[in-house]
Every structure is written in structure tokens, then in C-alpha cells.
Design a protein around this motif. Structure first.
Motif, mmCIF file in Angstrom:
data_model
loop_
_atom_site.group_PDB
_atom_site.id
_atom_site.type_symbol
_atom_site.label_atom_id
_atom_site.label_comp_id
_atom_site.label_asym_id
_atom_site.label_seq_id
_atom_site.Cartn_x
_atom_site.Cartn_y
_atom_site.Cartn_z
ATOM 1 N N ASP A 285 5.261 -6.889 -6.504
ATOM 2 C CA ASP A 285 5.966 -5.603 -7.163
ATOM 3 C C ASP A 285 7.355 -5.863 -6.850
ATOM 4 O O ASP A 285 8.203 -4.988 -7.288
ATOM 5 N N SER B 255 4.403 3.916 -1.118
ATOM 6 C CA SER B 255 4.821 4.426 -2.350
ATOM 7 C C SER B 255 6.199 4.377 -2.363
ATOM 8 O O SER B 255 6.953 4.400 -1.293
ATOM 9 N N ARG C 202 -1.656 2.521 -10.773
ATOM 10 C CA ARG C 202 -0.681 2.617 -9.646
ATOM 11 C C ARG C 202 0.665 3.327 -10.143
ATOM 12 O O ARG C 202 0.965 3.967 -9.156
ATOM 13 N N PHE C 203 1.220 3.011 -10.962
ATOM 14 C CA PHE C 203 2.632 3.582 -11.511
ATOM 15 C C PHE C 203 2.413 4.669 -12.528
ATOM 16 O O PHE C 203 1.640 4.771 -13.357
ATOM 17 N N GLY D 1 0.773 -1.341 -0.039
ATOM 18 C CA GLY D 1 0.032 -0.066 0.119
ATOM 19 C C GLY D 1 0.937 1.237 0.162
ATOM 20 O O GLY D 1 0.380 2.363 -0.185
ATOM 21 N N MET E 129 5.246 5.125 -8.158
ATOM 22 C CA MET E 129 4.918 3.867 -7.771
ATOM 23 C C MET E 129 4.044 3.841 -6.565
ATOM 24 O O MET E 129 4.435 4.318 -5.465
ATOM 25 N N ASN E 130 2.591 3.865 -6.578
ATOM 26 C CA ASN E 130 1.667 3.794 -5.661
ATOM 27 C C ASN E 130 1.004 2.696 -5.230
ATOM 28 O O ASN E 130 0.989 1.609 -6.229
ATOM 29 N N ASN E 131 0.415 2.407 -4.334
ATOM 30 C CA ASN E 131 -0.312 1.302 -3.826
ATOM 31 C C ASN E 131 0.380 -0.094 -4.228
ATOM 32 O O ASN E 131 -0.177 -0.879 -4.683
ATOM 33 N N LEU E 132 1.599 0.203 -3.791
ATOM 34 C CA LEU E 132 2.508 -1.343 -3.840
ATOM 35 C C LEU E 132 2.026 -2.422 -3.411
ATOM 36 O O LEU E 132 1.405 -2.471 -2.192
ATOM 37 N N LYS E 133 2.285 -3.641 -3.907
ATOM 38 C CA LYS E 133 1.884 -4.994 -3.699
ATOM 39 C C LYS E 133 2.998 -5.861 -3.640
ATOM 40 O O LYS E 133 4.000 -5.434 -4.197
ATOM 41 N N VAL F 275 0.130 -2.414 -14.004
ATOM 42 C CA VAL F 275 0.408 -1.371 -13.141
ATOM 43 C C VAL F 275 -0.416 -0.188 -13.409
ATOM 44 O O VAL F 275 -0.259 0.978 -13.026
#
Length: 120
Positions: free
Chosen positions: A90, A17, A67-68, A15, A83-87, A64
Motif C-alpha cells: 500500500d 491504520s 480494508r479501506f 497491520g 485505511m486499516n490492515n495496511l500492507k 482494498v
């Protein structure tokens, strides 16, 4: 001497960045597309996003999108990957490159890579 220097990776919780940077030097890249790729352990290097240096046209892999965000600063000769909301999926070494298209074999110049680790 052509050089691409990647930076900005790190450890982040799901979640979170990160913003990756790619500083380019040694030649003009105005006719190139700048791409971001990633490679996880045991997997092939895969395309993430690209941007045309001259007009800023962007393209992303489906996983992505939203999100990216890839961008560039012509004055600084630098390309970014926000990069946002990373999982956790990733997690990989991220590389910037200069070339064409989406296949790694079409890219002539590569950064050294920066590690991104996303914890769950």
C-alpha cells in the motif's frame, strides 16, 4: 480558486491504520465524484476508491475492499479514506481528486498528494 488539500499520510507498520483527509474549497462539488488514487514509484497512478458527493455511493478496487473505507462530511467539505490492515504494497503517494469514474484522466481537480509508507 478550486483547491483540494490532502493530509494524514505517514509511516506505519504493517497491520496498522491511517486516515487520510481531503479538504475541498473554491466551488461546489455536489455534482462530482470524489476519488482517491495512489501512485507508487515507477508505477502508474491507480484508482483506489470513489464516493459520489451527493448521495454517498461508494466503489472500491478489489485489493482494498474490506480494508479501506471512503466517506465524506458534507458540512466540512471533506472526504476521508480510512485505511486499516495496511500492507507494504500500500506504500505510495495518495491523491484525492474530483471528477468522474475510475480513470485518472476523468478527474479535473487534484490534491497535492500525501505519502503513505507501510513498513514490514
Amino acid at each position: 480558486q478550486v483547491q483540494l488539500v490532502d493530509s494524514g499520510g505517514g509511516l506505519v507498520q504493517a497491520g496498522g491504520s491511517l486516515r487520510l483527509s481531503c479538504a475541498a474549497s473554491g466551488r461546489t462539488f455536489s455534482g462530482y465524484t470524489m476519488g482517491w488514487f495512489r501512485q507508487a514509484p515507477g508505477k502508474e497512478r491507480e484508482f483506489i476508491a470513489r464516493i459520489s458527493w451527493s448521495v454517498g455511493l461508494t466503489y472500491y478496487r478489489d485489493s482494498v475492499k474490506g480494508r479501506f473505507t471512503i466517506s465524506r462530511d458534507n458540512a466540512k467539505n471533506t472526504v476521508y479514506l480510512q485505511m486499516n490492515n495496511l500492507k507494504p504494497e500500500d506504500t505510495a503517494v495518495y491523491y484525492c481528486a474530483a471528477g468522474r469514474g475510475v480513470s485518472p484522466i476523468l478527474y479535473d481537480y487534484w490534491g497535492q498528494g500525501t505519502q503513505v509508507t507501510v513498513s514490514s
